[in-house]
Design an enzyme around this catalytic site. Sequence first.
Site, PDB file in Angstrom:
ATOM      1  CG  PHE A   1       0.215  -5.972   4.353  1.00 28.81           C
ATOM      2  CD1 PHE A   1      -0.225  -5.167   5.389  1.00 28.81           C
ATOM      3  CD2 PHE A   1      -0.672  -6.905   3.836  1.00 28.81           C
ATOM      4  CE1 PHE A   1      -1.514  -5.275   5.899  1.00 28.81           C
ATOM      5  CE2 PHE A   1      -1.965  -7.032   4.330  1.00 28.81           C
ATOM      6  CZ  PHE A   1      -2.380  -6.216   5.361  1.00 28.81           C
TER       7      PHE A   1
ATOM      8  CG  HIS B   1      -6.401   1.008   1.836  1.00 27.94           C
ATOM      9  ND1 HIS B   1      -5.477   1.682   1.064  1.00 27.94           N
ATOM     10  CD2 HIS B   1      -5.671   0.229   2.688  1.00 27.94           C
ATOM     11  CE1 HIS B   1      -4.264   1.325   1.420  1.00 27.94           C
ATOM     12  NE2 HIS B   1      -4.354   0.443   2.402  1.00 27.94           N
TER      13      HIS B   1
ATOM     14  CB  CYS C   1      -0.940  -0.005   1.189  1.00 29.18           C
ATOM     15  SG  CYS C   1      -2.001  -1.467   1.223  1.00 29.18           S
TER      16      CYS C   1
ATOM     17  CD  GLU D   1      -0.879   7.972   9.406  1.00 29.89           C
ATOM     18  OE1 GLU D   1      -0.530   8.795   8.535  1.00 29.89           O
ATOM     19  OE2 GLU D   1      -1.826   7.181   9.247  1.00 29.89           O
TER      20      GLU D   1
ATOM     21  CG  HIS E   1      -1.583   4.695   5.277  1.00 31.23           C
ATOM     22  ND1 HIS E   1      -1.612   4.540   3.912  1.00 31.23           N
ATOM     23  CD2 HIS E   1      -1.739   3.436   5.797  1.00 31.23           C
ATOM     24  CE1 HIS E   1      -1.773   3.259   3.604  1.00 31.23           C
ATOM     25  NE2 HIS E   1      -1.856   2.576   4.734  1.00 31.23           N
TER      26      HIS E   1
ATOM     27  CE  LYS F   1      -5.423   4.574   2.647  1.00 29.03           C
ATOM     28  NZ  LYS F   1      -4.498   5.716   2.865  1.00 29.03           N
TER      29      LYS F   1
END
Length: 415
Positions: free
Chosen positions: A401, A340, A163, A314, A303, A335
């Site tokens: 990831f 996402h 991502c 975050e 994010h 988002k």
Amino acid sequence: MKRVVITGIGAITPIGNNIKDFWDNLINGNSGANLISKFDTSKFKTKFACEVKNFDELDFFNKKEARKLDRVTKFGLVASEQAIKDANLIFKYQNLNRVGVIFSSGIGGFETFQNETINYCNNSYTPRFNPFFITKIIPNNTAGHISIKYGLKGINSCPVTACASSTNGIIQAYNYIKWNKADIIITGGSEAPITETAIGGFNAMKALSTNNELFNTASKPFDQQRDGFVIGEGAGALVVESLESALNRKAKIYAEIIGGGETSDAYHITGTHPNGEGAYQAMKEAIRESNINIDEINYINAHATSTGIGDLSEVNAISRLFKNNLSKIKISATKSMTGHLLGGTGAIETISTCLSLKNNLIPPTINTSLLDEKISNDFNLVMKNKLKTEINYAINNSFGFGGHCASVLLKKYVG
């Protein structure tokens, strides 16, 4: 070192298939979530997603072309064409050896891989594969098609970092131009993961929201009631070029890229570091490279996927880095509207961030009403409604990831 600017943008998203519609829906807080229309969801825990709407591939490709391309590449090619037209970029006037492509996808042709595999299993005695099977599934396929379509002979690359993919690609495009290895690069990312295998796989990981009754409000970053991310699809594309090239072309300029940080959590294959170590270092590196003071940052496009651990890591990174002026920094999570887009998310969020700079306008974080109790009251999240405010410097964050962390720092261009 060359200065680097953004001169063209294009987007195919769950909330608009062009920049105007995307931006209008973003600042007005319109959700892109809907019940999945592409397949029967009766066997799945999650029955909704942020699908691209009203995208007829035959408006852009003939039937022969369409058969050779996965949906992920179709999105990327259309978004790139929008960005190139927006930049008023005419390639016959360019040295094509110094024009390149760095265009990402986290997964590639997921739909093709799934459908061809199912077809093989259902016809095991006479296995037949599409002759374009391999070229449709490889993640670098979109970058290759963009390069071939326009005859671009410079760098042709596809960072694959889950991502964080397209944000890594934007940073690498920035670096390549800054180092004077190219004049112009088409960059961004695309993803088309709304498939049975992706929904099933992410459900098995307990990563997706299952709030099927209230799907319009399911993506709620930083909220106490968040229960996972909402998967989306689409593409974002940017024309990134040296300031010298842009001025020579008399191009309009959206924003300047002045810093990028690429780091790793080095912690877990899916989970982010609880203290946000990689995120902290990525933002810190982007600011260090920019040669600005940390208290000059006005806005962070987080994010913020709406997952329990990810959101808090975050928050911890931002709180630690900006501890002396946290309350002065505006934060939002787009988002909440787009869902996402995995490998494509960094591209559309960088586009959103540069439009925020240009318009002094921050999109809201919709659906979030009560912040997680572990988040400080100084965490200045823009909720419910757009915010008009002066923005000179902004950061866009992306994490993937594998521990991949990427932060790109944009500056308002004033000439």
